[in-house]
Design a protein around this motif. Sequence first.
Motif, PDB file in Angstrom:
ATOM      1  N   PHE A 113       0.950  -1.248  -0.028  1.00 23.83           N
ATOM      2  CA  PHE A 113       0.047  -0.017   0.101  1.00 23.83           C
ATOM      3  C   PHE A 113       0.797   1.468  -0.016  1.00 23.83           C
ATOM      4  CE2 PHE A 113      -2.152   3.353   2.588  1.00 23.83           C
ATOM      5  CZ  PHE A 113      -3.201   3.655   1.823  1.00 23.83           C
ATOM      6  N   LEU A 114       1.928   1.260   0.991  1.00 25.20           N
ATOM      7  CA  LEU A 114       2.700   2.472   0.811  1.00 25.20           C
ATOM      8  C   LEU A 114       3.542   2.629  -0.470  1.00 25.20           C
ATOM      9  CD1 LEU A 114       4.069   4.612   2.768  1.00 25.20           C
ATOM     10  CD2 LEU A 114       5.869   2.767   3.498  1.00 25.20           C
ATOM     11  N   THR A 115       4.011   1.573  -0.843  1.00 27.14           N
ATOM     12  CA  THR A 115       4.707   1.742  -2.063  1.00 27.14           C
ATOM     13  C   THR A 115       3.916   2.239  -3.413  1.00 27.14           C
ATOM     14  OG1 THR A 115       6.099  -0.454  -1.459  1.00 27.14           O
ATOM     15  CG2 THR A 115       6.060   0.344  -4.107  1.00 27.14           C
ATOM     16  N   ASP A 116       2.442   1.763  -3.304  1.00 26.45           N
ATOM     17  CA  ASP A 116       1.628   2.236  -4.247  1.00 26.45           C
ATOM     18  C   ASP A 116       1.565   3.612  -4.125  1.00 26.45           C
ATOM     19  OD1 ASP A 116      -0.336   1.512  -6.657  1.00 26.45           O
ATOM     20  OD2 ASP A 116      -1.742   2.559  -5.018  1.00 26.45           O
ATOM     21  N   LEU A 117       1.351   4.441  -3.165  1.00 27.83           N
ATOM     22  CA  LEU A 117       1.156   5.705  -2.888  1.00 27.83           C
ATOM     23  C   LEU A 117       2.360   6.384  -3.357  1.00 27.83           C
ATOM     24  CD1 LEU A 117      -0.534   5.965   0.718  1.00 27.83           C
ATOM     25  CD2 LEU A 117      -1.470   5.952  -1.628  1.00 27.83           C
ATOM     26  N   ILE A 118       3.513   5.875  -2.779  1.00 28.57           N
ATOM     27  CA  ILE A 118       4.892   6.543  -3.180  1.00 28.57           C
ATOM     28  C   ILE A 118       5.009   6.599  -4.864  1.00 28.57           C
ATOM     29  CG2 ILE A 118       7.379   6.485  -2.939  1.00 28.57           C
ATOM     30  CD1 ILE A 118       7.112   5.601  -0.197  1.00 28.57           C
ATOM     31  N   PHE A 119       4.678   5.529  -5.419  1.00 32.53           N
ATOM     32  CA  PHE A 119       4.609   5.308  -6.738  1.00 32.53           C
ATOM     33  C   PHE A 119       3.820   6.438  -7.601  1.00 32.53           C
ATOM     34  CE2 PHE A 119       2.793   3.672 -10.865  1.00 32.53           C
ATOM     35  CZ  PHE A 119       3.839   3.497 -11.625  1.00 32.53           C
ATOM     36  N   ARG A 120       2.813   6.588  -7.081  1.00 32.75           N
ATOM     37  CA  ARG A 120       2.023   7.483  -7.675  1.00 32.75           C
ATOM     38  C   ARG A 120       2.407   8.966  -7.540  1.00 32.75           C
ATOM     39  NH1 ARG A 120      -3.353   6.778  -9.119  1.00 32.75           N
ATOM     40  NH2 ARG A 120      -3.497   4.857  -7.734  1.00 32.75           N
ATOM     41  N   ILE A 121       2.878   9.367  -6.393  1.00 27.70           N
ATOM     42  CA  ILE A 121       3.410  10.777  -6.390  1.00 27.70           C
ATOM     43  C   ILE A 121       4.654  10.744  -7.215  1.00 27.70           C
ATOM     44  CG2 ILE A 121       4.830  12.021  -4.574  1.00 27.70           C
ATOM     45  CD1 ILE A 121       3.104  10.760  -2.405  1.00 27.70           C
ATOM     46  N   GLY A 122       5.531   9.829  -7.033  1.00 28.01           N
ATOM     47  CA  GLY A 122       6.850   9.779  -7.936  1.00 28.01           C
ATOM     48  C   GLY A 122       6.534   9.990  -9.241  1.00 28.01           C
ATOM     49  N   LEU A 123       5.708   8.976  -9.911  1.00 24.77           N
ATOM     50  CA  LEU A 123       5.171   9.196 -11.324  1.00 24.77           C
ATOM     51  C   LEU A 123       4.589  10.394 -11.689  1.00 24.77           C
ATOM     52  CD1 LEU A 123       5.349   7.589 -14.065  1.00 24.77           C
ATOM     53  CD2 LEU A 123       3.262   6.676 -13.437  1.00 24.77           C
ATOM     54  N   TYR A 124       3.570  10.912 -10.920  1.00 24.95           N
ATOM     55  CA  TYR A 124       3.066  12.122 -11.338  1.00 24.95           C
ATOM     56  C   TYR A 124       4.188  13.365 -11.261  1.00 24.95           C
ATOM     57  CZ  TYR A 124      -1.701  10.235 -10.939  1.00 24.95           C
ATOM     58  OH  TYR A 124      -2.794   9.168 -11.070  1.00 24.95           O
ATOM     59  N   ALA A 125       5.028  13.328 -10.307  1.00 25.69           N
ATOM     60  CA  ALA A 125       5.964  14.354 -10.286  1.00 25.69           C
ATOM     61  C   ALA A 125       6.837  14.232 -11.371  1.00 25.69           C
ATOM     62  CB  ALA A 125       6.635  14.203  -8.807  1.00 25.69           C
ATOM     63  N   ALA A 126       7.290  12.973 -11.646  1.00 26.47           N
ATOM     64  CA  ALA A 126       8.322  13.036 -12.799  1.00 26.47           C
ATOM     65  C   ALA A 126       7.649  13.336 -14.232  1.00 26.47           C
ATOM     66  CB  ALA A 126       8.585  11.286 -12.989  1.00 26.47           C
ATOM     67  N   VAL A 127       6.284  12.994 -14.438  1.00 24.12           N
ATOM     68  CA  VAL A 127       5.494  13.543 -15.625  1.00 24.12           C
ATOM     69  C   VAL A 127       5.551  15.015 -15.531  1.00 24.12           C
ATOM     70  CG1 VAL A 127       3.388  13.469 -16.849  1.00 24.12           C
ATOM     71  CG2 VAL A 127       4.149  11.454 -15.918  1.00 24.12           C
ATOM     72  N   GLY A 128       5.381  15.530 -14.413  1.00 24.27           N
ATOM     73  CA  GLY A 128       5.282  17.232 -14.413  1.00 24.27           C
ATOM     74  C   GLY A 128       6.617  17.668 -14.772  1.00 24.27           C
ATOM     75  N   ILE A 129       7.749  17.117 -14.182  1.00 27.18           N
ATOM     76  CA  ILE A 129       9.211  17.517 -14.622  1.00 27.18           C
ATOM     77  C   ILE A 129       9.150  17.630 -15.995  1.00 27.18           C
ATOM     78  CG2 ILE A 129      11.501  17.104 -14.338  1.00 27.18           C
ATOM     79  CD1 ILE A 129      10.808  16.220 -11.473  1.00 27.18           C
TER      80      ILE A 129
END
Length: 243
Positions: A113-129
Amino acid sequence: MSARYTIADVRASYGEEKRREEWHGDWMSALVYRPISFWLTPPLLNLKVSASQVTSFALLISLALPFIAWKAGASAHTTVAVLAILFVILDCVDGNIARVTKTASKTGHYLDFLTDLIFRIGLYAAVGILADRETGSLAWLDHQSFAFGLLAALIAIVGRLSRVFTRQLSPGDVYGTAEASKGFIDWFLLPALSGMDRLLPLLVLAADWWGGLRWVILWLLAYSAVDFAYTQYAVFRRLGAAS
């Protein structure tokens, strides 16, 4: 000599209830990523790789995504997309391993569950960058894509946490897949929208060819908002039925 695991063992562990649940609300995984994970799981099982080890590796991928988007240069789009696809496959693999070896635990569920939340933040941030580096289309998003990506992640995570909280109040499937009506909205439209979450890595890969990451950011915002609204609809319906 220890038993050698096969694809048949992995498929046999993927029970009908899990299959029905995944096709109902995570059809992209059921259609694409889960079949790939069936092939990847037996070698890892035979190497005695645990579900938690797979999840931990996936967590490292999640944490690396924004850094890769920032530092990888011209190859960043493709690298981020491929790693995101690998993450989703591994997210299926760790569940396969836990079911085959019967090692599912509350700690493992929490780590997943924790990994999935961090993945969502990390991927969305990466797409934004990555989107902030583009020029041309949607000029009003200049230097704003990263912020909008994080906003989309926040909305999506609040929706996810709403589902978790509701399960504490009223145990069971928030979306009611077992007793859902056969109506168009409950049985088809909303689950179809929910399953589109796993399309994001493929959209990032496609955007590498046509330079449309800013449109992907808008899609993320729209998708997160619809998913959040869907969750609140399901939550209040369930709480109302339980009261």
